[in-house]
Design a protein around this motif. Structure first.
Motif, PDB file in Angstrom:
ATOM      1  N   ASP A 144       0.699   0.466  -9.939  1.00  0.00           N
ATOM      2  CA  ASP A 144       0.301   1.884  -9.872  1.00  0.00           C
ATOM      3  C   ASP A 144      -1.171   2.083  -9.507  1.00  0.00           C
ATOM      4  OD1 ASP A 144       2.901   2.610 -10.568  1.00  0.00           O
ATOM      5  OD2 ASP A 144       2.461   2.244 -12.683  1.00  0.00           O
ATOM      6  N   ARG A 145      -1.866   0.979  -9.230  1.00  0.00           N
ATOM      7  CA  ARG A 145      -3.275   1.086  -8.855  1.00  0.00           C
ATOM      8  C   ARG A 145      -3.396   1.465  -7.372  1.00  0.00           C
ATOM      9  NH1 ARG A 145      -7.528   1.329 -11.244  1.00  0.00           N
ATOM     10  NH2 ARG A 145      -8.604   0.090  -9.681  1.00  0.00           N
ATOM     11  N   PRO A 146      -4.470   2.184  -7.003  1.00  0.00           N
ATOM     12  CA  PRO A 146      -4.663   2.474  -5.579  1.00  0.00           C
ATOM     13  C   PRO A 146      -4.969   1.180  -4.810  1.00  0.00           C
ATOM     14  CG  PRO A 146      -6.555   3.237  -6.871  1.00  0.00           C
ATOM     15  CD  PRO A 146      -5.520   2.778  -7.858  1.00  0.00           C
ATOM     16  N   ALA A 147      -4.382   1.050  -3.622  1.00  0.00           N
ATOM     17  CA  ALA A 147      -4.549  -0.174  -2.835  1.00  0.00           C
ATOM     18  C   ALA A 147      -5.395   0.074  -1.577  1.00  0.00           C
ATOM     19  CB  ALA A 147      -3.190  -0.734  -2.445  1.00  0.00           C
ATOM     20  N   PHE A 148      -5.041   1.136  -0.836  1.00  0.00           N
ATOM     21  CA  PHE A 148      -5.769   1.453   0.401  1.00  0.00           C
ATOM     22  C   PHE A 148      -6.015   2.952   0.468  1.00  0.00           C
ATOM     23  CE2 PHE A 148      -3.814  -2.608   1.324  1.00  0.00           C
ATOM     24  CZ  PHE A 148      -4.803  -3.286   2.033  1.00  0.00           C
ATOM     25  N   ALA A 149      -7.213   3.334   0.933  1.00  0.00           N
ATOM     26  CA  ALA A 149      -7.535   4.751   1.096  1.00  0.00           C
ATOM     27  C   ALA A 149      -8.144   4.951   2.479  1.00  0.00           C
ATOM     28  CB  ALA A 149      -8.531   5.200   0.029  1.00  0.00           C
ATOM     29  N   ASN A 150      -7.804   6.073   3.110  1.00  0.00           N
ATOM     30  CA  ASN A 150      -8.356   6.393   4.427  1.00  0.00           C
ATOM     31  C   ASN A 150      -8.202   7.887   4.669  1.00  0.00           C
ATOM     32  OD1 ASN A 150      -7.377   6.215   7.801  1.00  0.00           O
ATOM     33  ND2 ASN A 150      -9.405   5.612   7.155  1.00  0.00           N
ATOM     34  N   LEU A 151      -9.291   8.498   5.129  1.00  0.00           N
ATOM     35  CA  LEU A 151      -9.286   9.941   5.457  1.00  0.00           C
ATOM     36  C   LEU A 151      -8.728  10.791   4.309  1.00  0.00           C
ATOM     37  CD1 LEU A 151      -8.041   9.702   9.171  1.00  0.00           C
ATOM     38  CD2 LEU A 151     -10.389   9.943   8.379  1.00  0.00           C
ATOM     39  N   GLY A 152      -9.086  10.412   3.083  1.00  0.00           N
ATOM     40  CA  GLY A 152      -8.682  11.218   1.933  1.00  0.00           C
ATOM     41  C   GLY A 152      -7.315  10.907   1.358  1.00  0.00           C
ATOM     42  N   LYS A 153      -6.526  10.073   2.025  1.00  0.00           N
ATOM     43  CA  LYS A 153      -5.182   9.732   1.526  1.00  0.00           C
ATOM     44  C   LYS A 153      -5.230   8.356   0.848  1.00  0.00           C
ATOM     45  CE  LYS A 153      -0.545   9.690   1.492  1.00  0.00           C
ATOM     46  NZ  LYS A 153       0.273  10.597   0.685  1.00  0.00           N
ATOM     47  N   VAL A 154      -4.582   8.238  -0.300  1.00  0.00           N
ATOM     48  CA  VAL A 154      -4.577   6.965  -1.032  1.00  0.00           C
ATOM     49  C   VAL A 154      -3.148   6.443  -1.159  1.00  0.00           C
ATOM     50  CG1 VAL A 154      -5.164   5.837  -3.220  1.00  0.00           C
ATOM     51  CG2 VAL A 154      -6.592   7.711  -2.373  1.00  0.00           C
ATOM     52  N   LEU A 155      -2.963   5.160  -0.875  1.00  0.00           N
ATOM     53  CA  LEU A 155      -1.661   4.507  -1.097  1.00  0.00           C
ATOM     54  C   LEU A 155      -1.801   3.507  -2.242  1.00  0.00           C
ATOM     55  CD1 LEU A 155      -0.492   3.695   2.574  1.00  0.00           C
ATOM     56  CD2 LEU A 155       0.194   5.631   1.151  1.00  0.00           C
ATOM     57  N   THR A 156      -0.838   3.522  -3.166  1.00  0.00           N
ATOM     58  CA  THR A 156      -0.864   2.568  -4.277  1.00  0.00           C
ATOM     59  C   THR A 156      -0.225   1.250  -3.838  1.00  0.00           C
ATOM     60  OG1 THR A 156       1.310   3.248  -5.043  1.00  0.00           O
ATOM     61  CG2 THR A 156      -0.576   4.446  -5.959  1.00  0.00           C
ATOM     62  N   TYR A 157      -0.331   0.245  -4.704  1.00  0.00           N
ATOM     63  CA  TYR A 157       0.326  -1.037  -4.414  1.00  0.00           C
ATOM     64  C   TYR A 157       1.842  -0.842  -4.304  1.00  0.00           C
ATOM     65  CZ  TYR A 157      -3.905  -3.787  -4.600  1.00  0.00           C
ATOM     66  OH  TYR A 157      -5.134  -4.320  -4.288  1.00  0.00           O
ATOM     67  N   ALA A 158       2.389   0.087  -5.107  1.00  0.00           N
ATOM     68  CA  ALA A 158       3.827   0.384  -5.012  1.00  0.00           C
ATOM     69  C   ALA A 158       4.165   0.992  -3.649  1.00  0.00           C
ATOM     70  CB  ALA A 158       4.246   1.341  -6.134  1.00  0.00           C
ATOM     71  N   ASP A 159       3.304   1.870  -3.138  1.00  0.00           N
ATOM     72  CA  ASP A 159       3.514   2.466  -1.806  1.00  0.00           C
ATOM     73  C   ASP A 159       3.500   1.384  -0.725  1.00  0.00           C
ATOM     74  OD1 ASP A 159       3.538   5.079  -2.829  1.00  0.00           O
ATOM     75  OD2 ASP A 159       1.359   5.315  -2.596  1.00  0.00           O
ATOM     76  N   ILE A 160       2.525   0.480  -0.826  1.00  0.00           N
ATOM     77  CA  ILE A 160       2.411  -0.603   0.167  1.00  0.00           C
ATOM     78  C   ILE A 160       3.670  -1.478   0.116  1.00  0.00           C
ATOM     79  CG2 ILE A 160       1.138  -2.727   0.749  1.00  0.00           C
ATOM     80  CD1 ILE A 160      -0.379  -0.239   1.609  1.00  0.00           C
ATOM     81  N   ASP A 161       4.159  -1.728  -1.096  1.00  0.00           N
ATOM     82  CA  ASP A 161       5.383  -2.514  -1.287  1.00  0.00           C
ATOM     83  C   ASP A 161       6.559  -1.857  -0.558  1.00  0.00           C
ATOM     84  OD1 ASP A 161       7.308  -4.265  -2.273  1.00  0.00           O
ATOM     85  OD2 ASP A 161       7.484  -3.243  -4.204  1.00  0.00           O
ATOM     86  N   ARG A 162       6.752  -0.569  -0.842  1.00  0.00           N
ATOM     87  CA  ARG A 162       7.893   0.176  -0.284  1.00  0.00           C
ATOM     88  C   ARG A 162       7.791   0.295   1.240  1.00  0.00           C
ATOM     89  NH1 ARG A 162       7.706   5.566   0.598  1.00  0.00           N
ATOM     90  NH2 ARG A 162       5.794   5.712  -0.645  1.00  0.00           N
ATOM     91  N   LEU A 163       6.626   0.716   1.730  1.00  0.00           N
ATOM     92  CA  LEU A 163       6.476   0.972   3.162  1.00  0.00           C
ATOM     93  C   LEU A 163       6.497  -0.316   3.991  1.00  0.00           C
ATOM     94  CD1 LEU A 163       3.756   3.761   2.819  1.00  0.00           C
ATOM     95  CD2 LEU A 163       6.127   4.106   3.559  1.00  0.00           C
ATOM     96  N   SER A 164       5.867  -1.378   3.483  1.00  0.00           N
ATOM     97  CA  SER A 164       5.874  -2.636   4.246  1.00  0.00           C
ATOM     98  C   SER A 164       7.278  -3.251   4.252  1.00  0.00           C
ATOM     99  CB  SER A 164       4.829  -3.623   3.709  1.00  0.00           C
ATOM    100  OG  SER A 164       5.144  -4.034   2.399  1.00  0.00           O
ATOM    101  N   ALA A 165       8.030  -3.039   3.176  1.00  0.00           N
ATOM    102  CA  ALA A 165       9.421  -3.522   3.147  1.00  0.00           C
ATOM    103  C   ALA A 165      10.263  -2.759   4.176  1.00  0.00           C
ATOM    104  CB  ALA A 165      10.012  -3.367   1.741  1.00  0.00           C
ATOM    105  N   GLN A 166      10.016  -1.449   4.283  1.00  0.00           N
ATOM    106  CA  GLN A 166      10.749  -0.651   5.286  1.00  0.00           C
ATOM    107  C   GLN A 166      10.428  -1.141   6.693  1.00  0.00           C
ATOM    108  OE1 GLN A 166       9.693   3.482   4.630  1.00  0.00           O
ATOM    109  NE2 GLN A 166      10.635   3.527   2.596  1.00  0.00           N
ATOM    110  N   PHE A 167       9.140  -1.438   6.932  1.00  0.00           N
ATOM    111  CA  PHE A 167       8.751  -1.875   8.265  1.00  0.00           C
ATOM    112  C   PHE A 167       9.346  -3.252   8.577  1.00  0.00           C
ATOM    113  CE2 PHE A 167       5.598  -3.256  11.574  1.00  0.00           C
ATOM    114  CZ  PHE A 167       5.963  -2.291  12.509  1.00  0.00           C
ATOM    115  N   ALA A 168       9.353  -4.121   7.583  1.00  0.00           N
ATOM    116  CA  ALA A 168       9.944  -5.459   7.756  1.00  0.00           C
ATOM    117  C   ALA A 168      11.436  -5.336   8.077  1.00  0.00           C
ATOM    118  CB  ALA A 168       9.738  -6.297   6.493  1.00  0.00           C
TER     119      ALA A 168
END
Length: 558
Positions: free
Chosen positions: A40-64
């Motif tokens: 649940d910690r923030p992982a990446f932020a850019n232009l005001g938007k923050v993605l958590t480690y859970a978001d990175i998990d979900r989105l990178s799995a979708q891309f894979a």
């Protein structure tokens, strides 16, 4: 072995002599461990938007899942990424790696000719590209093996309405997105949606599999793909993590990522090592907009920053930088090019944090030497070889030289690349029979085991048979308060074979050629004096901000 490693005695408390390069079988295993610990910690932020480690998990799995299920790519296939720092970058990278594929990082500023070379050479099957560079892909793609382009706008993952506004402004107001036509291209967001419909299979990834084809040597001729395996990068993460651990609070770090993630220094140091610590990577898309960059920094309680000398120098010379709150800053790491004493001393003065110099190469994933993190002040060295790493200085005949003598720096360790992609003869030129990587940098070691770069072998200037090292000249000239940036190169000379020329960007408009020459006479021996001094408004640079001496040399030769 330890008797031959004088540097071990200088290691800071708690840094081990060896790391376990096999603790994790792959980068994906490190990512999964970080996701489990810091979900649940923030992982990446850019232009005001923050993605958590859970978001990175979900989105990178979708891309894979999209790459494997929809595109039907096979293990080991190559996928190119052509983007500056934005949220799509980590999602694409981790998605490609989770699919058992190889990431080919592409510099977005490439011309069509340079891009075509990299796509053809790597045999990339797909490319993820930011709209701003779609026109380059359009011109380069014919005759390559790319069968799918995946396009995206800078604002695409930021959410409505801000994302739509960002895309509109970039295209119609700033005119930064030229029209392009890539028939059959799919939008990145649509690829993620299609990925949701697929089941991501369990992909077996071996530590010897190639994680990245990292192109290098563009400054020396044709770019070659360094084959960096999962084990190479895991080893370098372990080495760097062991080195900085005492300065780090896992789950509590905010690192400024201004160097592009497609560059090996930023990729490993920021993207991977700090991910392992559960940090928030604050992605800066355009660090060249220094006023904008400083404005952004003023809003972030950052604890760490990496950069190259020109980036730190640029920040120090930007109004408002001295007003930033540096009370959280614990770590500043400089690499990619020599850090100048004048810049390091001003950085310490401005921020209270020592600018610690590190040294690495694309071919070493990249960290080979780092200065102790508890360094009180700038010491001019590139540091000590990191754990599980050997370093030595060799002469032209491959003999190891004693302490204090200048020769070619050679590195051996688990972070040294597998070789250059499809170039066995080039690989044999740099990795010798004993496994030593020849770096092309001239260096010396002191008796404590600290290494000092004297210069690039090919940048060395030969004046009447004397070796002159541009770094030394630049360091001396950079100490002048009227100098913003300086590059020193060798130019042909009838009398001495080569002569020293310095090209300067002024900070003080009143600075004169005579002042520069007088300063050089005071600080440098005769044959090192610049014979020519030229003033310019800017110096040619790579888009990581490394000064291109080669371009200045070529101009002078013409």
């Amino acid at each position: 072995m330890s008797s031959e490693r004088p540097w071990l005695a200088q290691y800071p408390a708690g840094v081990p002599a060896e790391i376990d390069a096999d603790e994790y079988p792959s980068i994906v295993a490190v990512l999964e461990s970080a996701i489990a610990s810091y979900r649940d910690r923030p992982a990446f932020a850019n232009l005001g938007k923050v993605l958590t480690y859970a978001d990175i998990d979900r989105l990178s799995a979708q891309f894979a899942a999209y790459l494997l299920g929809e595109l039907q790519l096979k293990k080991g296939d190559r996928v190119a990424i052509m983007m500056p720092n934005c949220l799509q970058y980590p999602i694409s990278t981790f998605g490609i790696l989770r699919a058992g594929l190889t990431v080919v990082n592409v510099n977005p500023m490439y011309t069509p000719r340079e891009l075509r070379h990299q796509l053809v050479d790597s045999g990339a099957a797909a490319i993820v590209v930011l709209d701003n560079f779609g026109h380059t892909v359009q011109e380069a793609i014919a005759g390559t093996q790319v069968r799918q382009a995946i396009t995206t706008g800078l604002g695409d993952l930021i959410g409505f309405p801000k994302g739509a506004i960002v895309n509109f402004v970039l295209k119609y107001v700033k005119k930064m997105v030229p029209d392009y036509d890539l028939p059959g291209a799919i939008r990145f967001r649509d690829a993620l949606v299609l990925g949701q419909l697929q089941k991501l299979p369990k992909v077996a990834i071996d530590s010897g599999d190639i994680a990245f084809l990292q192109y290098t040597g563009g400054t020396t001729g044709v770019a070659k793909g360094a084959m960096l395996t999962h084990r190479n990068l895991v080893a370098n993460m372990q080495q760097a993590a062991a080195w900085v651990r005492a300065n780090i609070k896992p789950g509590d770090e905010i690192i400024i990522t201004a160097l592009p993630l497609y560059h090996i220094f930023s990729l490993t140091a920021n993207g991977l090592v700090f991910m392992k610590f559960g940090a928030l990577n604050y992605l800066i898309t355009n660090p060249r907009d220094m006023p904008g960059f400083v404005k952004e920094l003023s809003k972030i309680p950052f604890t760490a920053i990496t950069g190259v000398n020109t980036l730190f120098n640029g920040l120090l010379n930007t109004p408002g930088f001295d007003k930033i709150d540096f009370s959280h800053l614990r770590l500043t790491l400089g690499g990619g090019m020599a850090v100048q004493r004048a810049v390091a001393e001003r950085w310490k003065q401005a921020t209270g944090c020592t600018l610690v110099e590190a040294y690495g190469l694309t071919e070493t994933s990249p960290a080979a030497c780092i200065n102790p993190m508890d360094l009180a002040e700038y010491n001019g060295a590139i540091g000590l070889p990191v754990p599980s790493t050997d370093a030595c200085v060799k002469d032209e005949d491959g003999r190891q030289l004693p302490v204090g003598e200048v020769g070619e720096l050679c590195i051996k360790g688990p972070q040294v690349m597998k070789g250059y992609w499809n170039r066995p003869e080039e690989t044999a030129n740099v990795i010798d029979a004993e496994g030593w990587l020849h770096t092309g940098d001239m260096a010396r070691m002191d008796k404590q085991g600290f290494f000092y770069i004297v210069d690039r072998k090919k940048d060395m200037i030969l004046v009447s048979g004397f070796n002159v090292y541009p770094n030394e000249i630049e360091d001396v000239i950079a100490l002048m308060p009227g100098v913003l940036e300086v590059a020193a190169v060798g130019v042909p000379d009838d009398k001495s074979g080569e002569a020293v020329k310095v090209v300067i960007v002024k900070k003080d408009p009143a600075l004169t050629v005579e002042q520069v020459k007088a300063h050089a006479r005071e600080n440098l021996t005769g044959y090192k004096h610049p014979k020519y001094v030229e003033f310019r408004t800017e110096l040619p640079k790579t888009n990581v901000g490394k000064i291109l001496r080669r371009e200045l040399r070529d101009e002078a030769a013409r």
